[in-house]
Design an enzyme around this catalytic site. Structure first.
Site, PDB file in Angstrom:
ATOM      1  N   HIS A 192      28.045  -5.521   0.042  1.00  0.00           N
ATOM      2  CA  HIS A 192      28.865  -4.613   0.839  1.00  0.00           C
ATOM      3  C   HIS A 192      29.402  -5.259   2.107  1.00  0.00           C
ATOM      4  O   HIS A 192      30.422  -4.843   2.629  1.00  0.00           O
ATOM      5  CB  HIS A 192      28.139  -3.294   1.066  1.00  0.00           C
ATOM      6  CG  HIS A 192      28.220  -2.480  -0.173  1.00  0.00           C
ATOM      7  ND1 HIS A 192      27.328  -2.641  -1.196  1.00  0.00           N
ATOM      8  CD2 HIS A 192      29.163  -1.627  -0.615  1.00  0.00           C
ATOM      9  CE1 HIS A 192      27.707  -1.878  -2.192  1.00  0.00           C
ATOM     10  NE2 HIS A 192      28.808  -1.241  -1.874  1.00  0.00           N
ATOM     11  N   ARG A 291      34.015   5.895  -1.171  1.00  0.00           N
ATOM     12  CA  ARG A 291      32.564   5.687  -1.181  1.00  0.00           C
ATOM     13  C   ARG A 291      31.949   6.575  -0.097  1.00  0.00           C
ATOM     14  O   ARG A 291      31.888   6.160   1.071  1.00  0.00           O
ATOM     15  CB  ARG A 291      32.230   4.229  -0.881  1.00  0.00           C
ATOM     16  CG  ARG A 291      32.596   3.234  -1.973  1.00  0.00           C
ATOM     17  CD  ARG A 291      32.173   1.844  -1.540  1.00  0.00           C
ATOM     18  NE  ARG A 291      32.153   0.894  -2.628  1.00  0.00           N
ATOM     19  CZ  ARG A 291      33.095  -0.031  -2.838  1.00  0.00           C
ATOM     20  NH1 ARG A 291      34.138  -0.105  -2.041  1.00  0.00           N
ATOM     21  NH2 ARG A 291      32.973  -0.875  -3.840  1.00  0.00           N
ATOM     22  N   ARG A 325      33.706   9.607  -4.939  1.00  0.00           N
ATOM     23  CA  ARG A 325      32.458   9.334  -5.662  1.00  0.00           C
ATOM     24  C   ARG A 325      31.312  10.035  -4.947  1.00  0.00           C
ATOM     25  O   ARG A 325      31.204   9.939  -3.717  1.00  0.00           O
ATOM     26  CB  ARG A 325      32.206   7.825  -5.681  1.00  0.00           C
ATOM     27  CG  ARG A 325      30.880   7.480  -6.328  1.00  0.00           C
ATOM     28  CD  ARG A 325      30.699   6.006  -6.452  1.00  0.00           C
ATOM     29  NE  ARG A 325      30.371   5.371  -5.179  1.00  0.00           N
ATOM     30  CZ  ARG A 325      30.219   4.065  -5.033  1.00  0.00           C
ATOM     31  NH1 ARG A 325      30.413   3.267  -6.057  1.00  0.00           N
ATOM     32  NH2 ARG A 325      29.907   3.558  -3.864  1.00  0.00           N
ATOM     33  N   GLU A 412      29.211   1.482 -14.712  1.00  0.00           N
ATOM     34  CA  GLU A 412      28.604   0.386 -13.935  1.00  0.00           C
ATOM     35  C   GLU A 412      27.403  -0.193 -14.665  1.00  0.00           C
ATOM     36  O   GLU A 412      26.784  -1.148 -14.206  1.00  0.00           O
ATOM     37  CB  GLU A 412      28.135   0.918 -12.576  1.00  0.00           C
ATOM     38  CG  GLU A 412      29.256   1.489 -11.749  1.00  0.00           C
ATOM     39  CD  GLU A 412      28.759   2.101 -10.465  1.00  0.00           C
ATOM     40  OE1 GLU A 412      28.870   1.455  -9.421  1.00  0.00           O
ATOM     41  OE2 GLU A 412      28.252   3.237 -10.523  1.00  0.00           O
ATOM     42  N   ASN A 435      31.510  -4.440 -10.032  1.00  0.00           N
ATOM     43  CA  ASN A 435      30.482  -5.095  -9.213  1.00  0.00           C
ATOM     44  C   ASN A 435      29.100  -4.885  -9.816  1.00  0.00           C
ATOM     45  O   ASN A 435      28.338  -5.827 -10.031  1.00  0.00           O
ATOM     46  CB  ASN A 435      30.484  -4.534  -7.787  1.00  0.00           C
ATOM     47  CG  ASN A 435      31.849  -4.570  -7.157  1.00  0.00           C
ATOM     48  OD1 ASN A 435      32.688  -5.368  -7.555  1.00  0.00           O
ATOM     49  ND2 ASN A 435      32.085  -3.712  -6.184  1.00  0.00           N
ATOM     50  N   ARG A 446      23.685  -8.784  -7.450  1.00  0.00           N
ATOM     51  CA  ARG A 446      25.047  -8.926  -6.907  1.00  0.00           C
ATOM     52  C   ARG A 446      25.067  -9.536  -5.511  1.00  0.00           C
ATOM     53  O   ARG A 446      26.114  -9.944  -5.019  1.00  0.00           O
ATOM     54  CB  ARG A 446      25.772  -7.576  -6.921  1.00  0.00           C
ATOM     55  CG  ARG A 446      25.165  -6.537  -6.028  1.00  0.00           C
ATOM     56  CD  ARG A 446      25.786  -5.158  -6.242  1.00  0.00           C
ATOM     57  NE  ARG A 446      26.920  -4.911  -5.385  1.00  0.00           N
ATOM     58  CZ  ARG A 446      27.633  -3.784  -5.401  1.00  0.00           C
ATOM     59  NH1 ARG A 446      27.324  -2.819  -6.249  1.00  0.00           N
ATOM     60  NH2 ARG A 446      28.633  -3.601  -4.587  1.00  0.00           N
TER      61      ARG A 446
HETATM   62  C1  PEP Z   1      31.031  -1.197  -8.383  1.00  0.00           C
HETATM   63  O1  PEP Z   1      29.824  -1.263  -8.634  1.00  0.00           O
HETATM   64  O2  PEP Z   1      31.881  -1.942  -8.892  1.00  0.00           O
HETATM   65  C2  PEP Z   1      31.530  -0.211  -7.414  1.00  0.00           C
HETATM   66  C3  PEP Z   1      32.820  -0.026  -7.240  1.00  0.00           C
HETATM   67  O3  PEP Z   1      30.594   0.448  -6.688  1.00  0.00           O
HETATM   68  P1  PEP Z   1      29.848  -0.202  -5.411  1.00  0.00           P
HETATM   69  O4  PEP Z   1      30.454  -1.538  -5.167  1.00  0.00           O
HETATM   70  O5  PEP Z   1      30.054   0.750  -4.288  1.00  0.00           O
HETATM   71  O6  PEP Z   1      28.436  -0.260  -5.880  1.00  0.00           O
HETATM   72 MG    MG Z   2      28.493   0.288  -7.915  1.00  0.00          MG
END
Ligand code: PEP
Ligand code: MG
Length: 558
Positions: A192, A291, A325, A412, A435, A446
């Protein structure tokens, strides 16, 4: 497009470029919190009292100065509130009293902040939540009195390249316009920190261990596309790079209009936002991922219905269409107000929609707030981390019971991609979060800086899952967008369009380059690129043999 600058820099470091652009400037490091030294015998208590007052004044003045230069209303509010706390007369009186009774200034400040913190925590609610801010102020005041650099985002008084071990989302929110670029030793491409940096539109490189050796004032050039940091550069070279960067930004910023291929196939370009502050007028064709958890990251008490209505309405009022979301708590987005116990393996634990298993009221309040805030905006709502068709069905029922008519699921988790056709029997759309889909497909954290190749969304295994979702959407006549970071990659956008993805959602800063990339290819070329990528992977993205051309058709060079 301009040619790369000719000069030869003496040394370079390599990390992962996560926010595009090439700029240069002197390094300013984010200082670590100060260590409190052993207590010092005091010979002159009035001098200690004076030092206490001077330190608090310096901290407040510094925060005021940063608030004055801050880029967003959100950052101004945070910095001004912190400055007011530093200037609190009760805090100062307590610290001065302790100093007058014989404590050295650093320990007097430390003790006064500790007492103040305890009071705030005891008051609970909003005040309890300010305890973390107080810790930051305590660190700043102690550093000031010890003559150490202020911790947190540095403020050298001129534009700089921010170098840090890592940044918290709260650090990133308060980044001012003087931050030319960001280089961190840790962090991953879809962390993030990377996402928020990109939303601010500053070039950024993460996972650059060599950055530990950079010192304040070192002149560096940062290339957010290649992940390269050139060190020891001359000022004339730095200046040339900055001018080119400014021209390129201005050129891209002037780009407008809907996303479409050269032959007119529409691929709407939507925005990923964490609050109204991330919206940019004219940048996208709506919001493709709101988000909501970013609004409540530091909270220790649940946000009330009214508070949520106000926060959502601030975004809904400024955009014709928003895909919102529901809260995606857990792992890298902890929401303390949920009071969830620590887990041994949080990425595989109670996160996203799964929180509903233990805190069902949270989702219902949020859905009610979203419905109430909708107004004239076309609001679509989706759940994060859906794994089964039953979860999709139950979420759709809950959302519809609140009067929300466009209900979707994020893809996801590989299980959701495998069941895309079944999910679409219950929901109106899918949004692929590449992601997390990458993280769970490759079993690669990640945030892990050493696994960037596995987290590359150009991998054929990931693209095949995206293709399956797009195919299911086409068969069901329902939209399937991509809202992960892959959607904002100009070289990947034509591939995603060719796979049949119906919209791409990204940070505002990424829109112009993606728009330009799509405009340079026909839809048939997108399909060819997609076919190649599905079988061979998108290897060209690394060796740069394929790249979008600003005008005319793109090509895949042998
Ligand atoms: C993702 O996982 O690609 C997504 C858009 O959600 P976040 O990055 O907020 O987990
Ligand atoms: Mg995500």
């Amino acid at each position: 497009m301009s040619e790369p600058p000719p000069a030869e820099p003496p040394g370079s470091l390599l990390g992962i470029g996560v926010s595009p652009g090439h700029t240069a400037g002197p390094v300013a490091r984010m200082a670590a919190p100060p260590e409190l030294p052993a207590r010092r015998p005091v010979v002159d208590p009035p001098a200690e009292v004076k030092a206490v007052g001077a330190a608090l004044e310096a901290v407040a003045a510094e925060l005021e100065r940063r608030a004055g230069a801050a880029a967003s209303a959100e950052a101004v509010a945070i910095l001004e509130a912190q400055a007011m706390m530093a200037a609190d007369p009760m805090l100062r009186e307590e610290a001065e009293r302790l100093a007058s009774e014989g404590l050295d200034a650093a320990h007097a400040l430390d003790a006064a902040f500790a007492a103040h913190r305890e009071q705030l925590v005891a008051l609970g609610g909003y005040f309890g939540e300010r305890a973390a801010d107080l810790d930051d102020l305590r660190n700043r005041a102690v550093a000031a009195v010890l003559g150490l650099p202020m911790p947190g985002i540095p403020s050298p008084g001129h534009p700089f390249v921010l170098v840090a071990a890592d940044l918290s989302p709260a650090d990133t929110v308060t980044l001012g316009p003087e931050v030319l670029a960001i280089v961190t030793e840790q962090g991953g491409p879809t962390s993030h920190t990377a996402i928020l940096a990109r939303a601010r539109g500053v070039p950024a490189i993460v996972a650059c261990p060599g950055a530990a050796a950079l010192a304040d004032g070192d002149p560096v050039a940062v290339d957010g596309d290649t992940g390269r940091v050139d060190t020891g550069i001359r000022e004339a070279f730095a200046q040339e790079i900055r001018v080119r960067h400014g021209l390129e930004r201005a050129r891209l910023a002037a780009s407008r209009g809907p996303g479409r291929t050269a032959d007119g196939h529409p691929v709407p370009l939507l925005l990923n936002v964490g609050s109204a502050a991330d919206l940019r007028d004219g940048a996208g064709e709506g919001v493709g991922l709101f988000r909501t958890e970013f609004l409540f990251l530091d909270r220790r008490t649940p946000p009330s219905l009214d508070e949520q209505v106000a926060a959502y309405a601030a975004v809904f009022e400024r955009s014709p269409k928003v895909v919102v979301r529901t809260l995606d708590a857990g792992t890298d987005k902890p929401l303390p107000f949920l009071g969830l116990p620590p887990e041994p393996n949080p990425a595989l634990g109670l996160r996203g929609l799964r929180v509903d298993r233990v805190r069902p009221a949270v989702l219902d309040t949020q859905l009610a707030a979203i419905a109430q805030a909708a107004g004239d905006c076309e609001v679509w709502v989706m759940a994060p981390m859906v794994a089964t068709w039953q979860e999709a069905r139950d979420f759709a029922e809950r959302a519809r019971a609140h009067g929300l008519t466009r209900v979707g699921a994020m893809v996801e988790i590989p299980a959701a991609a495998l069941l895309a056709d079944l999910l679409l029997e219950y929901v109106d759309f899918l949004s692929v979060g590449t992601n997390d889909l990458g993280q769970y497909t490759f079993a690669a954290d990640r945030m892990h800086p050493g696994l960037a190749d596995l987290l590359d969304p150009g991998q054929p295994a990931l693209l095949r899952l995206v293709a399956d979702c797009a195919r299911a959407g086409r068969d069901a006549g329902k939209p399937v967008g991509v809202c992960g970071e892959a959607a904002g990659d100009p070289r990947l956008a034509p591939v995603l369009a060719g796979l049949g993805v119906t919209s791409l959602s990204m940070s505002a800063a990424s829109v112009p380059a993606v728009r330009e990339s799509l405009a340079g290819v026909t839809f048939e070329e997108c399909r060819v690129l997609a076919e190649q990528a599905l079988s061979a992977g998108f290897r060209e993205r690394h060796d740069r043999r394929w790249k979008p051309r600003p005008s005319g058709a793109n090509a895949v060079e042998a």
